[in-house]
Design an enzyme around this catalytic site. Sequence first.
Site, mmCIF file in Angstrom:
data_model
loop_
_atom_site.group_PDB
_atom_site.id
_atom_site.type_symbol
_atom_site.label_atom_id
_atom_site.label_comp_id
_atom_site.label_asym_id
_atom_site.label_seq_id
_atom_site.Cartn_x
_atom_site.Cartn_y
_atom_site.Cartn_z
ATOM 1 C CB SER A 64 7.382 -0.678 3.058
ATOM 2 O OG SER A 64 8.403 -1.307 2.333
ATOM 3 C CE LYS A 67 9.003 0.921 0.148
ATOM 4 N NZ LYS A 67 8.573 -0.390 -0.399
ATOM 5 C CE1 TYR A 191 12.844 1.969 0.007
ATOM 6 C CE2 TYR A 191 14.673 0.434 0.061
ATOM 7 C CZ TYR A 191 13.319 0.681 0.036
ATOM 8 O OH TYR A 191 12.438 -0.378 0.067
ATOM 9 C CE1 TYR A 243 5.060 -2.549 -1.346
ATOM 10 C CE2 TYR A 243 4.508 -3.947 0.504
ATOM 11 C CZ TYR A 243 5.145 -2.861 -0.012
ATOM 12 O OH TYR A 243 5.874 -2.067 0.815
ATOM 13 C CB VAL A 261 9.352 -6.570 5.421
ATOM 14 C CG1 VAL A 261 8.791 -6.920 4.070
ATOM 15 C CG2 VAL A 261 10.539 -5.661 5.347
HETATM 16 O O1 DON Z 1 13.589 -2.559 0.639
HETATM 17 C C1 DON Z 1 13.172 -3.478 1.336
HETATM 18 O O2 DON Z 1 13.085 -4.617 0.905
HETATM 19 C C2 DON Z 1 12.727 -3.153 2.744
HETATM 20 N N1 DON Z 1 13.562 -2.130 3.303
HETATM 21 C C3 DON Z 1 11.321 -2.666 2.771
HETATM 22 C C4 DON Z 1 10.340 -3.600 2.123
HETATM 23 C C5 DON Z 1 9.029 -3.605 2.776
HETATM 24 O O3 DON Z 1 8.866 -3.181 3.902
HETATM 25 C C6 DON Z 1 7.936 -4.287 2.052
HETATM 26 N N2 DON Z 1 6.733 -4.274 2.838
HETATM 27 N N3 DON Z 1 5.920 -4.931 3.231
#
Ligand code: DON
Length: 309
Positions: A64, A67, A191, A243, A261
Amino acid sequence: MPDLAETLSDITARMLAEPERGHVADYIPELAKVSPQHFGITVITADGQEQSAGDAHVPFSIQSVSKVFALVEALQSHGEAVWARVGREPSGSAFNSIVQLEAEGGRPRNPFINAGAIAVTDLIAAGHEPREGIGAILRLVRRLTGDPSITVDGAVAYSEAATGFRNAGLANFMKSFGIIAGPVGNALDVYFHQCAIAMTTRQLARAGRFLMNAGVCPDSGNAIVTPERSRRIAALMLTCGHYDASGDFAFKVGLPAKSGVGGGILAIAPGQASIAVWSPGLSPQGNSLLGTQALEDLSRAMGWNVFQP
Ligand code: DON
């Protein structure tokens, strides 16, 4: 001010010895293979000093954190029209939550929750093949770092595409409200690939330098974004970058930052430093446990905090 190299090596020694390391993300099978023992950190200061400690040369999945780069790309190509698709409010919900979307007409609260990021990639993908959309984000990251070797980890992208049912749910739900204009599959494809970009903390800290520098890339002197956009992106990182833990992160660290993540965090001390940290074990909210701890220690030691300039 304390010595930066010494501070980083002290923090790294403490983090490597920490027994409670959080849980590596396992809902993306490829990320579950990463050892929670890793810890790496890089700081680049406004005067160009660069210091790293630990596994700063080991590539990880930026997830993320991407983003932020996708938002820059969408703002460059679509300007303020981006804000018709996504809001600028913290969600107070999990990164992959769907609950607010129905009540709010399908418009995600902000560009950093998954739904908001997918709405942003739909803009980037508009009128193009998905590979051109991911190419645009990669070009931006390579330009920001001056490093053409940065690329997408295909195994991670495939792993997420094969299991990303919740993201597909979010994208289809937004499509039903007209928030996603193009094919749902194209937005998801861009994405999943942007999230699978692999970088080291050294590369990530380089990529963040324009945000500490009022939008200007220090290598070229070129403006990546205007000073106003740079401030605004940092404001969104502070309020939405972690978040439903964004308030707690601001309380503890006091810097705009974006987590992923994969265990990476990019944090910005405006006018002072671009900081990247990586430790794969996560808190229950999906943010790097020791990465957050390290940033709290670093910001306190160096006196870097937007609430106490
Ligand atoms: O879409 C997802 O769930 C992952 N590609 C990215 C989520 C993420 O990195 C949340 N962050 N802490």
